[in-house]
Design a protein around this motif. Structure first.
Motif: not given
Ligand SMILES: Nc1ncnc2c1ncn2[C@@H]1O[C@H](COP(=O)(O)OP(=O)(O)OP(=O)(O)O)[C@@H](O)[C@H]1O
Ligand SMILES: [Mg+2]
Length: 253
Positions: A144-156
């Motif tokens: 969204d306008d706050q940023g991109a979805a994280p990749r699974l490796v970063q999503a915690r």
């Protein structure tokens, strides 16, 4: 036909697009975020631009707005089963002349779009592929306008979410193989996690199970990659069982 998403501002109106800048520099491509507006509506799109494969020096790439140089990594393996119609063209590709590299670049760029369209039609959770754009393709921006979805490796992800994510991934793999193709570069780096959903991205290496000699090898690697990743995080996975099931589906073609 799966209907076009209703949030998309389509070409039938006179929209305005603003380039919001570079999101990621990957191995093969760079991703830019585009905001498309029409009146008080707006939507975010991702423009994936492939790094040209037929340039001779880095300066040329920099001039085109790219940040890293690129190689023809493993291209020959992914290329099989996708011969060029004209024998002159195929020879240029086999010999890797500059002309051959240009041909490959053109096909590579169209290939990801085509694969994502097939995946979308099959109901796989991929960003909606909007269409070709210059040296790449336009697709739905996941985020969204706050940023991109994280990749699974970063999503915690916590345990429950990991289980959810694995279950969704298996469903998506069934849909993908059920539609007759293999991602061939699947890993936790090419999966996004957004609003409780797994999204599959990065399809330029995807292969058709009916034409690729390496389809089963790639499928095996994909399944092992993701099962190992989830397994290490405490999720119960059965790699062999999943692979066997998917091979069974692929053999139906
Ligand atoms: N539609 C999208 N929405 C949000 N983020 C995206 C989208 N497509 C790509 N990205 C981001 O850009 C990164 C690079 O995209 P992609 O994986 O398709 O290209 P790549 O050149 O193979 O990159 P890499 O070498 O990192 O795998 C992704 O890891 C992801 O973080
Ligand atoms: Mg990637």
């Amino acid at each position: 036909m799966r209907p076009q998403p209703d949030w998309l501002i389509t070409d039938d109106v006179d929209y305005v697009e603003v380039d919001l800048g570079n999101l990621k520099t990957g191995k093969e491509a760079e991703v830019f975020v585009i905001e498309r507006t029409y009146g008080d509506r707006s939507c975010l799109l991702a423009h994936k631009r492939y790094r040209p494969r037929a340039v001779s020096h880095r300066g040329e790439l920099a001039g085109l707005g790219f940040q890293r140089a690129n190689s023809f990594m493993n291209d020959h393996v992914y290329r099989d089963g996708r011969k060029f119609a004209k024998s002159r063209d195929q020879r240029a590709v086999d010999r890797m002349t500059n002309y051959g590299k240009e041909l490959l670049t053109g096909r590579w760029t169209g290939h990801e779009l085509e694969m994502m369209q097939r995946a979308w039609e099959a109901g796989v959770n991929v960003p909606y592929p909007v269409g070709p754009r210059g040296d790449g393709m336009l697709m739905q921006f996941v985020g969204d306008d706050q940023g991109a979805a994280p990749r699974l490796v970063q999503a915690r992800l916590g345990r429950v979410e990991l289980e959810q994510a694995f279950g969704q991934l298996v469903d998506n793999l069934r849909l993908l193989v059920g539609a007759g193709f293999v991602h061939a570069d699947l890993s936790a780096y090419n999966l996004l996690w957004w609003r409780e959903q797994v999204w599959l991205i990065d399809f330029p290496q995807a292969v058709d199970v009916t034409t690729s000699l390496h389809a089963f090898e790639f499928l095996h690697r994909d399944v092992v990659n993701v099962c190992t990743w989830f397994g290490r995080r405490g999720i119960e996975v059965n790699t062999d069982e999943l692979y066997t099931e998917l091979v069974g589906m692929a053999c139906a073609f």
